[in-house]
Write an enzyme that holds these catalytic residues in place. Structure first.
Site, short mmCIF file in Angstrom:
data_model
loop_
_atom_site.label_atom_id
_atom_site.label_comp_id
_atom_site.label_asym_id
_atom_site.label_seq_id
_atom_site.Cartn_x
_atom_site.Cartn_y
_atom_site.Cartn_z
N HIS A 37 -49.92 -8.43 16.12
CA HIS A 37 -50.16 -9.34 14.99
C HIS A 37 -50.11 -10.81 15.35
O HIS A 37 -50.52 -11.64 14.54
CB HIS A 37 -49.19 -9.08 13.83
N HIS B 102 -45.29 2.71 15.81
CA HIS B 102 -45.40 2.07 14.50
C HIS B 102 -45.91 3.05 13.46
O HIS B 102 -47.02 3.57 13.57
CB HIS B 102 -46.35 0.87 14.57
N GLU C 252 -41.44 -5.67 10.86
CA GLU C 252 -42.79 -6.15 11.09
C GLU C 252 -43.00 -7.52 10.45
O GLU C 252 -43.40 -7.64 9.31
CB GLU C 252 -43.82 -5.15 10.55
N HIS D 94 -48.46 -1.84 18.10
CA HIS D 94 -49.69 -1.20 17.61
C HIS D 94 -50.87 -2.17 17.76
O HIS D 94 -51.32 -2.78 16.82
CB HIS D 94 -49.53 -0.70 16.17
N ASP E 25 -50.01 3.47 13.72
CA ASP E 25 -50.09 2.74 12.45
C ASP E 25 -50.41 3.66 11.28
O ASP E 25 -51.04 3.26 10.31
CB ASP E 25 -51.13 1.61 12.53
N HIS F 153 -46.52 -11.23 10.88
CA HIS F 153 -47.45 -10.22 10.38
C HIS F 153 -48.80 -10.94 10.25
O HIS F 153 -49.22 -11.63 11.18
CB HIS F 153 -46.95 -9.60 9.07
N ASP G 142 -45.80 3.30 9.04
CA ASP G 142 -45.45 2.58 7.81
C ASP G 142 -45.03 3.49 6.67
O ASP G 142 -45.13 3.11 5.50
CB ASP G 142 -46.64 1.72 7.36
#
Length: 396
Positions: A195, A24, A127, A216, A324, A154, A26
């Site tokens: 999540h 993961h 995500e 993650h 992350d 999420h 972003d």
């Protein structure tokens, strides 16, 4: 933080052969927020350390061989589906812009081919189930565009699944939520349980016929945060064949950081502000709190503690890494950006982890899990057609 030169050299040599598959990152959302997808304004061919955790030189330095790029969008966006398509377009353009460094990857075989060519396999993960807007057709569309996992929620619930950080509503997965999982199995899209609420984790494990991932997440027994994975869920991974990819976010891995964050949030609310307020007034309140109460700092050792525990509970065949990066404001000391993975491997070597175990952690487990999902999908597609179910027909 120091490691012996021998440990770091050994770590870097191992990553040359078995590079990191990171679950993961972003970067696409950071590019949206910072430069509205102007890839020339954040040219990751060069050092972007002042702006980003991620660029190509540091990915190389970190020994990254495959990256799941998150095509995340906020769950409160009224146009989540087109925003997700923009994120996918961003990843596609990154791959096109840097063809000597990044290789498009849809399958486990593609990952191995990228490794053989010396490029970084680039995969995508959506995500949050809000990105499909309660539509299995949209789910299939994302798969057709290259998305190979979807995190079921999420930070907020979706209509068919409970999030770890929202008030329970569905009690886990609804009937439509279970149908989403089954359709993901049929497609070959990995079910990502980062999540989600623990009830959703358990329901998804009951519903799935393919391995799941946590792209993650870390251990709840080591750090009591709802974003982490309880031991009873980790214990189910061997039977399922899936994997948990440890994350580096300090407030998920260090109990002192969890407690500090809760106190900082309470302080914001005591001043009549939302805990995520980033206005000038909000940041002033936050800075004053941090001056009085210094932020606890996680380290490489903090993350290794999670991996030690998760290996004991789930077994080495069911672990991976999902940093992350560019999705968190703070990182552990020694894991400051994507160049830091050798430090984690050196720490584990010094704790007695074997090279075969580390090869599984960094590369082999993630490739195996995606390949196993592909095997299930071939069987499922031969056995049944695409689902025509709707949320109204199952939950209405």
């Amino acid at each position: 933080m120091t490691f012996s030169p021998d440990s770091l050299d050994e770590a870097r040599a191992l990553l040359q052969e078995f590079p990191v598959v990171d679950g993961h990152n972003d970067l696409p959302w950071a590019l949206r927020e910072q430069v509205a997808y102007d890839l020339g304004a954040r040219d990751i061919a060069g050092d972007q350390g002042a702006h980003l955790h991620t660029d190509l030189p540091r990915l190389r330095e970190g020994g990254v061989g495959a990256q799941y790029w998150s095509v995340y969008v906020r769950s409160d966006l009224p146009d989540a589906v087109p925003a997700t398509l923009e994120q996918i377009d961003c990843v596609t353009r990154l791959i096109e812009r840097y063809p000597a460094e990044l290789a498009p990857a849809l399958t486990a075989a593609d990952m191995e081919a990228a490794r053989a060519s010396g490029r970084i396999a680039s995969l995508m993960g959506a995500e949050g189930g809000h990105s499909i807007a309660n539509s299995l057709g949209t789910l299939r569309g994302l798969y057709a565009l290259g998305v190979r996992y979807m995190t079921l929620t999420h930070n907020d619930n979706v209509d068919w699944a409970d999030s770890a950080t929202d008030e329970p509503k569905a009690g886990g997965l609804t009937a439509f939520g279970r149908e989403v999982v089954r359709e993901m199995n049929r497609l070959g899209m990995l079910v990502d349980l980062s999540h989600v609420a623990a009830t959703t984790m358990r329901d998804a494990l009951d519903a799935t016929s393919a391995p799941v991932i946590f792209s993650h997440s870390s251990s709840r027994a080591v750090c009591d945060h709802p974003r982490n994975v309880p031991d009873d869920v980790l214990e189910r991974l061997p039977a399922n064949g899936g994997m948990a990819m440890v994350t580096f976010v300090p407030k998920f891995v260090l109990q002192a950081a969890v407690d500090w964050t809760a106190a900082a949030d309470d302080n914001m609310r005591a001043h009549g502000l939302h805990h995520l307020d980033t206005s000038e007034a909000g940041m002033k309140v936050h800075r004053e709190f941090e001056e009085r109460h210094p932020r606890p700092v996680a380290t490489v050792s903090t993350v290794a503690d999670h991996l030690d525990h998760m290996r004991e509970v789930a077994g080495i065949d069911h672990l991976g890494i999902g940093g992350d990066y560019d999705g968190t404001a703070f990182t552990p000391d020694g894991l400051n950006d994507v160049s830091g993975y050798p430090n984690l491997i050196a720490e584990l070597l010094e704790r007695g982890w074997s090279k075969p175990d580390l090869a599984k952690l960094t590369w082999q487990n993630a490739v195996r899990v995606l390949g196993a999902a592909e095997d299930v999908a071939r069987e499922e597609r031969a056995a049944r057609p695409a689902s025509h179910a709707t949320i109204e027909s199952l939950d209405g």
